[in-house]
Design an enzyme around this catalytic site. Structure first.
Site, PDB file in Angstrom:
ATOM      1  N   THR A   1       0.822  -1.212   0.000  1.00 40.81           N
ATOM      2  CA  THR A   1       0.000   0.000   0.000  1.00 40.81           C
ATOM      3  C   THR A   1       0.853   1.257   0.000  1.00 40.81           C
ATOM      4  O   THR A   1       0.395   2.327  -0.401  1.00 40.81           O
ATOM      5  CB  THR A   1      -0.949  -0.013   1.211  1.00 40.81           C
ATOM      6  OG1 THR A   1      -1.639  -1.263   1.231  1.00 40.81           O
ATOM      7  CG2 THR A   1      -1.960   1.109   1.160  1.00 40.81           C
TER       8      THR A   1
ATOM      9  N   TYR B   1       5.132 -12.238   5.504  1.00 43.46           N
ATOM     10  CA  TYR B   1       3.976 -11.746   4.736  1.00 43.46           C
ATOM     11  C   TYR B   1       3.686 -12.769   3.649  1.00 43.46           C
ATOM     12  O   TYR B   1       4.434 -12.884   2.679  1.00 43.46           O
ATOM     13  CB  TYR B   1       4.307 -10.375   4.151  1.00 43.46           C
ATOM     14  CG  TYR B   1       3.189  -9.689   3.391  1.00 43.46           C
ATOM     15  CD1 TYR B   1       1.876 -10.147   3.407  1.00 43.46           C
ATOM     16  CD2 TYR B   1       3.466  -8.541   2.642  1.00 43.46           C
ATOM     17  CE1 TYR B   1       0.874  -9.495   2.715  1.00 43.46           C
ATOM     18  CE2 TYR B   1       2.465  -7.877   1.946  1.00 43.46           C
ATOM     19  CZ  TYR B   1       1.174  -8.361   1.985  1.00 43.46           C
ATOM     20  OH  TYR B   1       0.181  -7.707   1.295  1.00 43.46           O
TER      21      TYR B   1
ATOM     22  N   LYS C   1       1.615 -12.025   8.520  1.00 37.32           N
ATOM     23  CA  LYS C   1       0.504 -11.306   7.891  1.00 37.32           C
ATOM     24  C   LYS C   1      -0.027 -12.241   6.820  1.00 37.32           C
ATOM     25  O   LYS C   1       0.645 -12.499   5.812  1.00 37.32           O
ATOM     26  CB  LYS C   1       0.965  -9.982   7.279  1.00 37.32           C
ATOM     27  CG  LYS C   1      -0.145  -9.271   6.503  1.00 37.32           C
ATOM     28  CD  LYS C   1       0.350  -8.018   5.795  1.00 37.32           C
ATOM     29  CE  LYS C   1      -0.783  -7.394   4.967  1.00 37.32           C
ATOM     30  NZ  LYS C   1      -0.324  -6.190   4.231  1.00 37.32           N
TER      31      LYS C   1
ATOM     32  N   ILE D   1      -3.282  -5.996   9.426  1.00 40.49           N
ATOM     33  CA  ILE D   1      -2.499  -4.983   8.721  1.00 40.49           C
ATOM     34  C   ILE D   1      -3.377  -4.532   7.562  1.00 40.49           C
ATOM     35  O   ILE D   1      -3.576  -5.251   6.590  1.00 40.49           O
ATOM     36  CB  ILE D   1      -1.140  -5.529   8.274  1.00 40.49           C
ATOM     37  CG1 ILE D   1      -0.303  -5.891   9.512  1.00 40.49           C
ATOM     38  CG2 ILE D   1      -0.401  -4.493   7.415  1.00 40.49           C
ATOM     39  CD1 ILE D   1       1.065  -6.471   9.207  1.00 40.49           C
TER      40      ILE D   1
END
Length: 290
Positions: free
Chosen positions: A44, A132, A160, A202
């Site tokens: 992001t 992640y 995540k 997240i």
């Protein structure tokens, strides 16, 4: 402690350059609104279109702006182990609290390659690492078994999980242990994720609705799922609208509607179409943000 609502921060731009003044204001706003951690330069944060120098500048700016008030989990992923080591060492040097490390993308390592990559990153520094796992972008999917082996390393502290598979939380609790931190990487399914044993998200939507996302997370963590469902109903149209086109573009547009950030993005990303803008506006009204 890493849990609750943790926005994956956008990276503000002004005339093509980093807008650090706006970034610092966003950090202050996020903390004031109840966010319990910050992730700079994740997906992001437009990490693919930041130079390495810009990547490091953003991490350092967020660490300094947060000033120890909430944990900063620095994006430090790469599909090059050597570059990953550089990024994670920098994050440690400037005072980040942990690193978020994506599974290597494009070059499609095997599970053995994932083990070797994350072990090398673990051994190169003293910074806690959050894996992640986002196979939709990286093409590789770390199995619960591989994650369980990595969880035995003292500084591999959590994941995540953006697989979209709610059952993974239970599978990873079995392979990694109940103390292994599991954070959702998908806003729309964060309610079910936490019900299975997750402890936070997240979040992209938290860029725009930090207080609502924080209160939603707090409700799930105290086991008040009736209240959490009320927040979910309020936020769900926004979760969906932000991701009609690339989520970070939607988040920046929504922030621009709040007067907090320009909607400028870097190519190959482009601004939103008018129908998507209208959907986001309607979702923001539904959530009570405008």
């Amino acid at each position: 402690m890493i849990r609750g609502s943790i926005p994956a921060l956008v990276t503000p731009f002004k005339n093509g350059e980093l807008d650090l003044d706006t970034l610092k204001k966003l950090v202050d706003w996020q903390i004031a609104e109840g966010s319990t951690g910050l992730v700079p330069v994740g997906t992001t944060g437009e990490s693919p279109t930041l130079s390495h120098e810009e990547h490091e500048t953003v991490i350092e700016a967020v660490v300094q702006a947060a000033a120890g008030r909430v944990p900063v989990i620095a994006g430090a992923g790469s599909n090059s182990t050597t570059e990953g080591i550089r990024l994670i060492r920098f994050a440690e040097r400037v005072g980040a609290d942990a690193a978020l490390v994506v599974t290597p993308y494009y070059n499609k390592p095997t599970q053995a390659g994932l083990m070797a990559h994350f072990t090398a990153l673990h051994d190169c520094c003293n910074l806690p690492i959050v894996i992640y796992n986002i196979p939709g972008r990286s093409v590789v999917d770390m199995t619960p078994e591989t994650m369980g082996r990595l969880a035995q390393l003292p500084r591999i502290i959590g994941v995540k999980d953006a697989t979209g598979k709610i059952e993974r939380v239970s599978q990873q609790r079995a392979s990694c242990g109940a103390e292994f931190l599991q954070l959702s990487g998908e806003d729309a399914t964060a309610l079910g994720f936490n019900a299975h044993g997750g402890v936070g998200c997240i979040s992209v939507t938290a860029n725009v609705a930090p207080r609502l996302c924080a209160e939603f997370q707090q409700a799930t963590l105290r086991g008040d799922y009736a209240t959490a469902l009320e927040y979910q109903d309020r936020l769900m149209p926004l979760h969906e609208a932000i991701f009609l086109e690339p989520g970070l573009v939607g988040a920046k547009y929504a922030l621009s509607q709040l007067g907090l950030c320009s909607d400028e993005v870097r190519l190959p990303l482009v601004g939103l179409t008018d129908p998507t803008k209208a959907r986001i506006d309607a979702a923001m009204r539904h959530a009570g943000l405008i």
